[in-house]
Design an enzyme around this catalytic site. Structure first.
Site, PDB file in Angstrom:
ATOM      1  N   GLU A 109       0.270  -7.257   9.349  1.00  0.00           N
ATOM      2  CA  GLU A 109      -0.750  -6.258   9.003  1.00  0.00           C
ATOM      3  C   GLU A 109      -2.120  -6.894   8.696  1.00  0.00           C
ATOM      4  O   GLU A 109      -2.949  -6.275   8.025  1.00  0.00           O
ATOM      5  CB  GLU A 109      -0.283  -5.413   7.819  1.00  0.00           C
ATOM      6  CG  GLU A 109       0.876  -4.484   8.166  1.00  0.00           C
ATOM      7  CD  GLU A 109       1.018  -3.368   7.154  1.00  0.00           C
ATOM      8  OE1 GLU A 109       1.035  -2.205   7.571  1.00  0.00           O
ATOM      9  OE2 GLU A 109       1.125  -3.667   5.950  1.00  0.00           O
ATOM     10  N   HIS A 128      -4.174  -5.309   0.020  1.00  0.00           N
ATOM     11  CA  HIS A 128      -3.286  -4.243   0.509  1.00  0.00           C
ATOM     12  C   HIS A 128      -2.018  -4.259  -0.332  1.00  0.00           C
ATOM     13  O   HIS A 128      -1.296  -5.242  -0.377  1.00  0.00           O
ATOM     14  CB  HIS A 128      -2.936  -4.436   1.979  1.00  0.00           C
ATOM     15  CG  HIS A 128      -1.837  -3.511   2.430  1.00  0.00           C
ATOM     16  ND1 HIS A 128      -1.916  -2.146   2.278  1.00  0.00           N
ATOM     17  CD2 HIS A 128      -0.629  -3.744   2.996  1.00  0.00           C
ATOM     18  CE1 HIS A 128      -0.810  -1.591   2.743  1.00  0.00           C
ATOM     19  NE2 HIS A 128      -0.004  -2.533   3.174  1.00  0.00           N
ATOM     20  N   HIS A 130       1.482  -1.997  -2.241  1.00  0.00           N
ATOM     21  CA  HIS A 130       2.435  -0.879  -2.298  1.00  0.00           C
ATOM     22  C   HIS A 130       2.724  -0.506  -3.752  1.00  0.00           C
ATOM     23  O   HIS A 130       3.832  -0.126  -4.090  1.00  0.00           O
ATOM     24  CB  HIS A 130       3.753  -1.270  -1.615  1.00  0.00           C
ATOM     25  CG  HIS A 130       3.620  -1.878  -0.262  1.00  0.00           C
ATOM     26  ND1 HIS A 130       4.406  -2.909   0.163  1.00  0.00           N
ATOM     27  CD2 HIS A 130       2.788  -1.589   0.763  1.00  0.00           C
ATOM     28  CE1 HIS A 130       4.067  -3.241   1.418  1.00  0.00           C
ATOM     29  NE2 HIS A 130       3.091  -2.461   1.788  1.00  0.00           N
ATOM     30  N   HIS A 198       2.768   4.824   2.235  1.00  0.00           N
ATOM     31  CA  HIS A 198       2.703   3.391   2.478  1.00  0.00           C
ATOM     32  C   HIS A 198       2.093   2.614   1.312  1.00  0.00           C
ATOM     33  O   HIS A 198       2.719   1.722   0.771  1.00  0.00           O
ATOM     34  CB  HIS A 198       1.918   3.155   3.779  1.00  0.00           C
ATOM     35  CG  HIS A 198       1.860   1.733   4.229  1.00  0.00           C
ATOM     36  ND1 HIS A 198       1.781   1.363   5.535  1.00  0.00           N
ATOM     37  CD2 HIS A 198       1.864   0.570   3.529  1.00  0.00           C
ATOM     38  CE1 HIS A 198       1.753   0.048   5.650  1.00  0.00           C
ATOM     39  NE2 HIS A 198       1.802  -0.452   4.440  1.00  0.00           N
TER      40      HIS A 198
END
Lengths: 277, 277, 277, 277
Positions: A109, A128, A130, A198
């Site tokens: 990613e 990024h 979660h 996500h």
């Protein structure tokens, strides 16, 4: 509400700096502007802090724009953030290609980072995550909103990006430049965008700034959920709460400055690494 | 909805592998397929990880099918998972009988593992947990549903097994093969089944896969509860979100492969054991 | 519902032993029945475990009836449970008087322990806790109810004691025998009683049994709160779930037996003390 | 309700001491009343405890009035509380000016402490926190109320201060004496005031008293939120629960006494510093 969104974002951003600068007092020291040495050291620490503070699980990531080549960026190879050392950092261009063809396998990613760093020249670091506190908001019609003075970066709004709107996209991962560009477009000039089902992307002017934004986003999400659960009327932070601060003459710190929040960075680092900053 | 459930489960399973493989990049290395050495080492680590991540309390357990004798499996003797070493592992047949008649006392609920490993030849590892995040769903009419891309294994549904439906069963423990078979039947081709007023079973193709599924189930349960509490409309992960990924040509890794999630496994292991993988 | 409450309590108690014994397999070893050596060692460990598991803050306490003098009991002097060593244990009679007139200052609320140990000859250990998971139930009209198989001891009901019903009582502390006797009367033959705006008392047949009950009460309270928050219909554990187990021929272990839950005790001890049991 | 608020505050305060004294038994030992040695040592420990217990993030602070110069106070320089040592403490006057013109950079919000210590001669320590448990109440119309016997200091009410009512104030930080005086006025004779969208101030007669109040405030906020979420009727602590205790003849301890809660302080210190008190 009809204010130009770029303009509003800049105001919010400036307000954020003003608050941060006030909070930090005068202890912030600009890092050497040339060379990536301190940047890479900060990026390793950022990986460890974000793991230790439970912002990144084994699968999230954080990146930093190169000081010497602003069209390049660094992020760890395919490794859990809590295990990253300087030897694990890989240099990429803004299309997500490793500069060294013999570089170790990268994160699938990495296009999240490439696309945002391409679209946002004011941004030098991307997280990024979660994080479980934010995931409920990625699946809910209830928008994330700023709850306290450490989250003025949410004033510009927190959009939820839907990957199913990307033509031809398969699965849930941002594993190509087209999906990355779509996410970057939804982010716009904001600091945070959610990804439905996500997680989130969080940006910053420096690595410590992105780390701080991610950590205060986590607090803010938990506080908002709890405030809603209390059942009363909830008051959110407003532009009026911070805009006066936006007149602060203090300019953004140069790229590579180790954080607008040196006080927080110091204790986060000590908890993650066992050493003071 | 009228799709054959076996078929759907395989699709979901394949989709899960595809996502995991993407996430993991190319760092997964297949373990030696012959001999149980790495399997037993992984099983010890799995015990410690699941204890350290608060998925298993002192009373839960995790098992692994033998590589050399697929009709046998290993699990720790009657000991808290957080204290298990290789010397504590015992080999059983699929009726739950210890292979060595002088084996130390086994876990009373080993029949959970025996029955599922007997019914599911695609499964090589089983976790039985009382995790507090999932317990509310075992007692509620609200079904557990997938909230994010790390929990596609919930797309096939999460049934709640009622032990009172087992004729002649006394108490709440699955301490015999009849109760085990009933639980395995409720599980069907799915990855997770809840046990009313008791806990959950979670299966995997490998030990790290079962561990991963258990840990992401925990996150998912907490996220779902919080999303519901926000009071808005909740969007769940759908088959469409992952089925495109199911066309991935990548086959399932051979039995004994240490995990589809090597990035996560590495940090979980380091936190539990103080060493990298 | 019209069953004699003593009878029901005994059934529940026996059911609890049956479940515990099943869970524990055959690894429980009865401690030497004469002498208080292992009892006092267990009491020190109980203090540390309950502190480490956040059941006791700096102000709660746990006691144990003397093996040699069942009309005496032991508890730590006025010290945080997490700091208690064997040298800090003091022997009291069942009116709360220190046996040694030169004993160090005792806990003001030792009358909780004296009164319950006087009223309940089947009880050999008492925990008094302010655990945050249970406090909401002390102030709510929503009763605590058993959610899972590790909390069958809640089947007899969980009364909430109101200290304002004690004539002449000032303040919120059980600092005299009259208040203690009132609390013991509300507890009756049950395992747990809540104290409005204050906390809970939890009893056990042995020290590890009381510790286990306290820890599983904590899990149960959190699970119940979350199950309610899900918004669906909640199913609670019933007498039918455990009463078949009550026919187990296994008698209660003798006083001083180190726990019906040796598996849990082992890991709790290791986490609190850094050593296996 | 028509009782003079000063009078009520004093009663509540006295009640709090009575409860605390009962809880503490007779182990509290008054520190030497002359000299700031033990005061400064306590202030360092307070910084570390409040960081370790997650009451202070990297940005909160705690102060202590000087024993020798009651018109002066000490607090750490601009540094995360978890990193503070004795060398980091700075002496200020009650207008927030450093006594030593060469003192290191101070915390921008030291005016919170200066203003409250100026207005409240009965207060010798102030904590300013952004604790996540309390933040929801700063943004909600639901008032914080006392849930249990360790939070009688909330009986006088918990006002929410609105910084936007301060004429000319920019931003959310209390970075000047006018804003500090406004906050102190809202606090009045109470122990806790919330700051909308920001956090809380908590005061104490001694450093350990302020630390205790902050920690029990945190527990109380979490317990209240959970009690509300249960959905039943909630009973709060009342004046009647503690006022009888107010007739206790025990006077307030002299300034510098290390805490009314020595049992709690001992374990908090050991957890934060690795040493017993």
């Amino acid at each position: 509400m009809r204010m130009n969104s770029m303009c509003r974002a800049v105001m919010v951003f400036a307000a954020g700096i003003a608050i941060a600068a006030e909070t930090a007092g005068q202890t912030a020291k600009p890092a050497q502007a040339s060379g990536n040495g301190s940047l890479l050291a900060d990026l390793v620490v950022a990986n460890r802090i974000l793991s230790n503070e439970n912002i990144l699980d084994g699968l999230g990531h954080v990146s930093a724009r190169s000081v010497q080549r602003p069209d390049h960026f660094f992020m760890a190879r395919d490794l859990a953030p809590g295990l990253v050392t300087a030897a694990d950092l890989v240099e990429y261009d803004l299309d997500g290609n490793a500069v060294d063809p013999k570089a170790p396998t990268g994160v699938r990613e990495r296009f999240i980072h490439a696309a945002i760093l391409k679209a946002r020249r004011d941004v030098n670091s991307v997280v990024h995550s979660h994080m479980p506190s934010v995931l409920p908001f990625t699946d809910s019609t209830v928008p994330l909103r700023p709850m306290y003075h450490m989250a003025p970066f949410l004033l510009a709004g927190v959009p939820v990006w839907e990957i199913r709107t990307v033509p031809g996209q398969v699965g849930m991962l941002v594993d190509n430049n087209k999906a990355g560009a779509s996410l970057a477009q939804t982010l716009g000039n904001r600091t945070v965008a959610l990804m439905r089902g996500h997680g989130a992307v969080i940006v910053g002017v420096t690595v410590p700034d992105a780390v701080s934004n991610a950590i205060f986003l986590d607090v803010n999400a938990r506080v908002q959920a709890q405030a809603i659960a209390l059942g009363g009327k909830v008051t959110y932070l407003t532009q009026a709460d911070v805009e006066a601060g936006a007149v602060s003459p203090q300019p953004p710190a140069p790229i590579g400055t180790p954080g607008y929040y040196p006080r927080s960075w110091g204790i986060w680092k000590q908890k993650a690494m066992g050493e003071k900053r």
